[in-house]
Scaffold this active site. Sequence first.
Site, PDB file in Angstrom:
ATOM      1  N   SER A  46      -9.550  -1.129   6.949  1.00 62.58           N
ATOM      2  CA  SER A  46      -9.025  -0.931   5.598  1.00 62.58           C
ATOM      3  C   SER A  46      -8.279  -2.106   4.989  1.00 62.58           C
ATOM      4  O   SER A  46      -7.906  -2.041   3.820  1.00 62.58           O
ATOM      5  CB  SER A  46      -8.113   0.288   5.561  1.00 62.58           C
ATOM      6  N   SER A  92      -9.596   1.379   2.789  1.00 64.81           N
ATOM      7  CA  SER A  92      -8.793   2.226   1.925  1.00 64.81           C
ATOM      8  C   SER A  92      -7.698   1.471   1.167  1.00 64.81           C
ATOM      9  O   SER A  92      -7.135   2.021   0.223  1.00 64.81           O
ATOM     10  CB  SER A  92      -8.156   3.332   2.754  1.00 64.81           C
ATOM     11  N   LYS A 114       0.861  -1.185   0.000  1.00 66.39           N
ATOM     12  CA  LYS A 114       0.000   0.000   0.000  1.00 66.39           C
ATOM     13  C   LYS A 114       0.895   1.231   0.000  1.00 66.39           C
ATOM     14  O   LYS A 114       1.974   1.222   0.617  1.00 66.39           O
ATOM     15  CB  LYS A 114      -0.892  -0.038   1.241  1.00 66.39           C
TER      16      LYS A 114
HETATM   17  N1  GLN Z   1     -12.877   3.489   6.395  1.00 57.12           N
HETATM   18  C1  GLN Z   1     -12.316   3.887   7.653  1.00 57.12           C
HETATM   19  C2  GLN Z   1     -11.965   5.340   7.585  1.00 57.12           C
HETATM   20  O1  GLN Z   1     -12.277   5.944   6.620  1.00 57.12           O
HETATM   21  C3  GLN Z   1     -11.142   3.058   7.978  1.00 57.12           C
HETATM   22  C4  GLN Z   1      -9.921   3.417   7.224  1.00 57.12           C
HETATM   23  C5  GLN Z   1      -8.736   2.590   7.552  1.00 57.12           C
HETATM   24  O2  GLN Z   1      -8.845   1.511   8.154  1.00 57.12           O
HETATM   25  N2  GLN Z   1      -7.581   3.112   7.195  1.00 57.12           N
HETATM   26  O3  GLN Z   1     -11.385   5.903   8.457  1.00 57.12           O
END
Ligand code: GLN
Length: 445
Positions: free
Chosen positions: A128, A104, A29
């Site tokens: 994410s 994400s 990532k």
């Molecule tokens: N979707 C969650 C957020 O927007 C989690 C994101 C993540 O785990 N980095 O914060």
Amino acid sequence: MCHGDDAARAANARAVRGGPLAGVPMLLKDNICTTEFPTTCGSKILAGYRPPYDATAVTRLREAGAVLIGKGNMDEFAMGSSTEYSAYGPTRNPYDLGRVPGGSSGGPAAAVAYGLCPIALGSDTGGSVRQPAAFCGVFGLKPTYGRISRYGLVAFGSSLDQIGIFARHAGDVALAYSVLAGPDAYDATTRLGDAPDVSGWERGVEGLRFGWPENLWKEGVERDVIDGLSSAAEWLERAGAKRVPFDFLPGEYAVATYYLVATAEASSNLARFDGVRYGFRHEDSDDLRALYTRTRSAGFGAEVQRRILLGTYALSAGYYDAYYLTAQRARSRIRHEYHEAFARCDFMLLPASPTLPFKLGEKTEDPLAMYLSDIFTIGANLAGIPGLSVPVGLTASGLPRSVQLLGPEDSEPVLLSAGRAIEMKGDQTKFDHRHESEFAWPTKR
Ligand code: GLN
């Protein structure tokens, strides 16, 4: 985002030395620092930024012989659930190009799903890794907090962030975990002592108890998701595990708590992107304050700015007690609830997401709907416990279905053997990877 052949060749040369991941191509990532590729976090503010050091996870992968082939797309600074909030454009779901891969960490999840590489790393602050793994039909592990070093992972919510692993087989997740997990002198939040031994990932589930969420239909979960959950529960029972009914723990409360804690930590962590130290700088600024304001206004996207504003507000004098402290209290309570639940079962079976992969553009105008995608994943980050998404075949319309397993701290060995038990029963994927054997587990050689 894949980078040059030269880098792959150099990595390949190193991989020839051997190691448990010798020659295995891996994607990271784009918030995990490497010296040979830029690290942008999906943001314009870090366009072209090249870190001067490798993340500890990267060092360990290199030492194990892995070949790092490039970086994967992500929601800007890991804020989002669909990979549509990347400054470099969205990633699409390989099962249906009109749908999102989740987020994400959507880039790494999609890459593993369609076979670009067998293993990839993401980060999981509120889901994410587990939610995109579910949307793309692959395994996704968020380890116990502090098991994989965060050194070199660009911070979002430091008390929640963990590097996680995507792979198509439970055994490959276990292999990568065994390489990555363990204390690190560069990250004071890593847990001391050896990481749990996951080499018994084929042990099965005979005699284990799994929590079954009886009250789930009250949480607005799609029919196909519940069907996937029922299949997985039956498979686990046939493999010798015992079902223990329980009421689903902190859903909405976890989401509210998370969006205070995570935004508060993010507002502090992202203060360093000011146009002076890294990446993008707004050229047209004649004093320091204007430089900061213009760089941050032009460099950050709308969602990141929204989070910084929310977090700064929650931490500001006068509101700190009402919001931030209340959220910390709620967090302790949530931790406690999970702890109590694991006195009654060895792990829990839950959805990873209340819905199947949604269409591109479906939730971008409605941040709250997007936030609710994480209702089942966020609790694990608040409690610091591990979670694993496990694919359970496809729906009639050909979209991946998935379940999530949650366990107490350091229960990765249990989650992986339960994931393996489910993997052995299911057989349907669009991308047929069954011709490939799993990588040789070191103890089997
Ligand atoms: N979707 C969650 C957020 O927007 C989690 C994101 C993540 O785990 N980095 O914060």
